[in-house]
Design an enzyme around this catalytic site. Structure first.
Site, PDB file in Angstrom:
ATOM      1  N   ASN A 221       0.801  -1.222   0.000  1.00 22.38           N
ATOM      2  CA  ASN A 221       0.000   0.000   0.000  1.00 22.38           C
ATOM      3  C   ASN A 221       0.840   1.281   0.000  1.00 22.38           C
ATOM      4  O   ASN A 221       0.308   2.363  -0.166  1.00 22.38           O
ATOM      5  CB  ASN A 221      -0.969   0.020   1.188  1.00 22.38           C
ATOM      6  CG  ASN A 221      -0.250  -0.110   2.513  1.00 22.38           C
ATOM      7  OD1 ASN A 221       0.101  -1.215   2.913  1.00 22.38           O
ATOM      8  ND2 ASN A 221       0.000   0.989   3.185  1.00 22.38           N
TER       9      ASN A 221
ATOM     10  N   TYR B  15      16.050  -5.729  13.962  1.00 17.52           N
ATOM     11  CA  TYR B  15      15.725  -5.508  12.539  1.00 17.52           C
ATOM     12  C   TYR B  15      16.808  -6.126  11.647  1.00 17.52           C
ATOM     13  O   TYR B  15      16.510  -6.841  10.696  1.00 17.52           O
ATOM     14  CB  TYR B  15      15.596  -4.000  12.273  1.00 17.52           C
ATOM     15  CG  TYR B  15      15.347  -3.630  10.831  1.00 17.52           C
ATOM     16  CD1 TYR B  15      14.110  -3.874  10.232  1.00 17.52           C
ATOM     17  CD2 TYR B  15      16.341  -3.038  10.054  1.00 17.52           C
ATOM     18  CE1 TYR B  15      13.871  -3.521   8.908  1.00 17.52           C
ATOM     19  CE2 TYR B  15      16.120  -2.684   8.728  1.00 17.52           C
ATOM     20  CZ  TYR B  15      14.881  -2.922   8.163  1.00 17.52           C
ATOM     21  OH  TYR B  15      14.657  -2.582   6.851  1.00 17.52           O
TER      22      TYR B  15
ATOM     23  N   GLY C 149       5.254   3.016  -0.301  1.00 21.65           N
ATOM     24  CA  GLY C 149       6.690   2.803  -0.465  1.00 21.65           C
ATOM     25  C   GLY C 149       7.093   1.941  -1.655  1.00 21.65           C
ATOM     26  O   GLY C 149       6.510   2.018  -2.739  1.00 21.65           O
TER      27      GLY C 149
HETATM   28  N1  LIG Z   1      13.428   2.260   2.852  1.00 22.99           N
HETATM   29  C1  LIG Z   1      14.651   1.769   2.942  1.00 22.99           C
HETATM   30  O1  LIG Z   1      15.631   2.507   2.976  1.00 22.99           O
HETATM   31  C2  LIG Z   1      14.864   0.282   2.988  1.00 22.99           C
HETATM   32  C3  LIG Z   1      16.183  -0.187   2.997  1.00 22.99           C
HETATM   33  C4  LIG Z   1      16.394  -1.557   3.040  1.00 22.99           C
HETATM   34  C5  LIG Z   1      15.306  -2.429   3.063  1.00 22.99           C
HETATM   35  N2  LIG Z   1      14.039  -1.943   3.057  1.00 22.99           N
HETATM   36  C6  LIG Z   1      12.938  -2.929   3.064  1.00 22.99           C
HETATM   37  O2  LIG Z   1      12.036  -2.655   2.026  1.00 22.99           O
HETATM   38  C7  LIG Z   1      10.752  -3.180   2.358  1.00 22.99           C
HETATM   39  C8  LIG Z   1       9.696  -2.145   2.043  1.00 22.99           C
HETATM   40  O3  LIG Z   1       9.863  -1.050   2.906  1.00 22.99           O
HETATM   41  P1  LIG Z   1       9.537   0.463   2.560  1.00 22.99           P
HETATM   42  O4  LIG Z   1      10.814   1.199   2.664  1.00 22.99           O
HETATM   43  O5  LIG Z   1       8.729   0.566   1.336  1.00 22.99           O
HETATM   44  O6  LIG Z   1       8.705   0.840   3.895  1.00 22.99           O
HETATM   45  P2  LIG Z   1       7.227   1.387   4.162  1.00 22.99           P
HETATM   46  O7  LIG Z   1       6.961   2.563   3.286  1.00 22.99           O
HETATM   47  O8  LIG Z   1       7.162   1.570   5.622  1.00 22.99           O
HETATM   48  O9  LIG Z   1       6.311   0.169   3.727  1.00 22.99           O
HETATM   49  C9  LIG Z   1       6.241  -0.999   4.493  1.00 22.99           C
HETATM   50  C10 LIG Z   1       4.987  -1.759   4.169  1.00 22.99           C
HETATM   51  O10 LIG Z   1       4.921  -2.926   5.006  1.00 22.99           O
HETATM   52  C11 LIG Z   1       3.645  -2.985   5.594  1.00 22.99           C
HETATM   53  N3  LIG Z   1       3.614  -3.712   6.850  1.00 22.99           N
HETATM   54  C12 LIG Z   1       4.259  -3.413   8.004  1.00 22.99           C
HETATM   55  N4  LIG Z   1       3.932  -4.300   8.956  1.00 22.99           N
HETATM   56  C13 LIG Z   1       3.054  -5.176   8.403  1.00 22.99           C
HETATM   57  C14 LIG Z   1       2.335  -6.301   8.881  1.00 22.99           C
HETATM   58  N5  LIG Z   1       2.421  -6.708  10.153  1.00 22.99           N
HETATM   59  N6  LIG Z   1       1.532  -6.967   8.020  1.00 22.99           N
HETATM   60  C15 LIG Z   1       1.408  -6.562   6.747  1.00 22.99           C
HETATM   61  N7  LIG Z   1       2.052  -5.509   6.253  1.00 22.99           N
HETATM   62  C16 LIG Z   1       2.863  -4.809   7.059  1.00 22.99           C
HETATM   63  C17 LIG Z   1       3.246  -1.529   5.776  1.00 22.99           C
HETATM   64  O11 LIG Z   1       1.856  -1.421   5.976  1.00 22.99           O
HETATM   65  P3  LIG Z   1       1.193  -0.129   6.721  1.00 22.99           P
HETATM   66  O12 LIG Z   1       1.200   0.994   5.743  1.00 22.99           O
HETATM   67  O13 LIG Z   1      -0.170  -0.594   7.090  1.00 22.99           O
HETATM   68  O14 LIG Z   1       2.059   0.162   7.918  1.00 22.99           O
HETATM   69  C18 LIG Z   1       3.714  -0.963   4.447  1.00 22.99           C
HETATM   70  O15 LIG Z   1       2.794  -1.255   3.437  1.00 22.99           O
HETATM   71  C19 LIG Z   1      10.836  -3.570   3.831  1.00 22.99           C
HETATM   72  O16 LIG Z   1      10.989  -4.969   3.928  1.00 22.99           O
HETATM   73  C20 LIG Z   1      12.090  -2.871   4.309  1.00 22.99           C
HETATM   74  O17 LIG Z   1      12.678  -3.547   5.383  1.00 22.99           O
HETATM   75  C21 LIG Z   1      13.800  -0.610   3.007  1.00 22.99           C
END
Ligand SMILES: NC(=O)c1ccc[n+]([C@@H]2O[C@H](COP(=O)([O-])OP(=O)(O)OC[C@H]3O[C@@H](n4cnc5c(N)ncnc54)[C@H](OP(=O)(O)O)[C@@H]3O)[C@@H](O)[C@H]2O)c1
Ligand SMILES: *[C@@H]1O[C@H](CO)[C@@H](O)[C@H](O)[C@H]1NC(C)=O
Ligand SMILES: *[C@@H]1O[C@H](CO)[C@@H](O)[C@H](O)[C@H]1NC(C)=O
Ligand SMILES: *[C@@H]1O[C@H](CO)[C@@H](O)[C@H](O)[C@H]1NC(C)=O
Ligand SMILES: *[C@@H]1O[C@H](CO)[C@@H](O)[C@H](O)[C@H]1NC(C)=O
Length: 332
Positions: free
Chosen positions: A53, A210, A55
């Site tokens: 939803n 994490y 990111g």
């Molecule tokens: N951003 C970075 O710099 C970065 C770097 C390395 C790795 N990552 C990885 O990339 C992936 C995507 O992250 P993003 O950066 O796009 O972050 P984000 O914008 O916070 O998106 C995370 C998503 O995961 C969902 N989520 C969290 N807890 C959940 C649960 N219990 N059940 C179902 N859905 C859940 C969130 O839903 P809600 O909106 O309802 O909270 C949101 O849709 C993650 O695995 C993160 O660890 C990100």
């Protein structure tokens, strides 16, 4: 030129040095950003993306929807999911996009989601385990698992296992685990503390749990890859880079300040951060690549710890027992 600069006050000299280092880093990051150039279409294919939803997950969904796939957005907040679906349909012109409720921090929710998918879907070609969260405080879920480990690792572990049969039936199919390079900060993995039983590391500068969850994803990717190799299912993990998304909303205030003011210059946009996920989902050149870790659309060698197959097997077996996987639920 140098003597000219050296005639400036020392603070100005230091300022110039920092600026040029930052500029150099920015140029380096721009030049090494991976971009998926594949024009592969996905008509007739079904994709599940968790946490789609916002990111990186949402941008991945838009791209794959443009390629004609049926997209299932697995979200814990159905209202947010439906708003995202409307956006994705508008941006892609593909209305074969649906929202399904999935809370990865609940084992019964993962089971219900998988049961519904197995009943309602004929095939599953691509599974993107993308959802993730960072937490500071130790909180156990109703299943008795630490919330961050469960969301990032255990929940996806169960989900992948439950959907594996359908993916084998739909082969060639691809499993993609969105991990992170921060796993490198973990120099050891204490198998007796996988669920923070002994201690909980919540140092505000060092999100140890994490990092552990991201390491476990890579280890389990390693372990599963050879087991399903002959079934035509590939499993790879990746780091999206440092991406400007909502992921930092739950980090320490120190981290959030950095994320809000300093780092945005260096961050990727969500669309740029989605490139490696998209690449692994569609590119022809990786159709036979499995068990690897990617960053910027390229294979990257993992640390010694993350490459330890003995450790991977142990983490896999412990994860099976933490999520209560039954022997008849093994599809390999
Ligand atoms: N951003 C970075 O710099 C970065 C770097 C390395 C790795 N990552 C990885 O990339 C992936 C995507 O992250 P993003 O950066 O796009 O972050 P984000 O914008 O916070 O998106 C995370 C998503 O995961 C969902 N989520 C969290 N807890 C959940 C649960 N219990 N059940 C179902 N859905 C859940 C969130 O839903 P809600 O909106 O309802 O909270 C949101 O849709 C993650 O695995 C993160 O660890 C990100
Ligand atoms: C996509 O194209 C650009 C420009 O030609 C190239 O630099 C890049 O390596 C390509 N991406 C991949 C993953 O091959
Ligand atoms: C770490 O966790 C403990 C127990 O959950 C909590 O009391 C403390 O405030 C946390 N520390 C930080 C820096 O968040
Ligand atoms: C990653 O891949 C492994 C093996 O395919 C799987 O069991 C695991 O649950 C996947 N997802 C995560 C988030 O670890
Ligand atoms: C998968 O099978 C191919 C062909 O048999 C082999 O070359 C490759 O090493 C295997 N990969 C893994 C991760 O087992």
């Amino acid at each position: 030129m140098l003597t000219f600069v050296l005639s400036f006050p020392i603070v100005v000299q230091i300022g110039l040095l920092i600026l040029s280092l930052a500029g150099g880093l920015k140029i380096y990051l721009e030049l090494t950003k991976g971009v998926c150039n594949s024009t592969v279409q996905l008509t007739g294919k079904t994709v599940i993306i968790t946490g789609a939803n916002t990111g990186i997950g949402k941008e991945t969904a838009i791209d794959l929807a443009k390629r004609g796939a049926r997209i299932i957005l697995a979200c814990r907040d159905t209202k947010k999911g439906i708003a995202a679906k409307d956006d994705i349909v508008r941006h892609s012109g593909n209305d074969n996009v649906i929202v399904r409720y999935l809370d990865l921090a609940s084992l019964p929710s993962v089971r219900n989601f998988a049961t519904l998918i197995l009943k309602s879907e004929q095939r599953l070609d691509i599974l993107i385990n993308n959802a993730g969260c960072i937490a500071l405080e130790k909180r156990l879920t109703a299943d008795g698992l630490e919330s961050q480990m469960q969301t990032n690792h255990f929940g996806h572990f169960l989900l992948t296992n439950l959907l594996l049969g359908l993916m084998i039936k739909s082969a060639p199919s691809r499993i993609i685990n969105v991990s992170s390079n921060v796993y490198r900060w973990m120099k050891t993995l204490d198998l007796n503390n996988l669920n923070s039983e002994l201690s909980y590391n919540n140092n505000s500068l060092y999100h140890g749990v994490y990092y552990t969850s991201k390491l476990c994803q890579i280890l389990c990717t390693r372990h599963l890859a050879p087991l399903v190799n002959s079934s035509g299912v590939t499993v790879n993990s990746l780091c999206p880079g440092v991406v400007h998304t909502e992921i930092f909303r739950t980090t320490s205030s120190w981290f959030q300040m950095l994320a809000a003011f300093v780092l945005p210059i260096f961050f990727k946009t969500a669309k740029e951060g989605a490139q490696t996920s998209i690449y692994l989902a569609v590119a022809d050149e990786v159709s036979d690549v499995t068990g690897e870790f990617f960053r910027d659309c390229k294979i990257e060698k993992t640390s010694r710890l993350a490459s330890d197959t003995g450790l991977a097997k142990k983490v896999w077996e412990l994860s099976e027992s933490f999520v209560g996987l039954k022997p008849e639920e093994r599809h390999y």
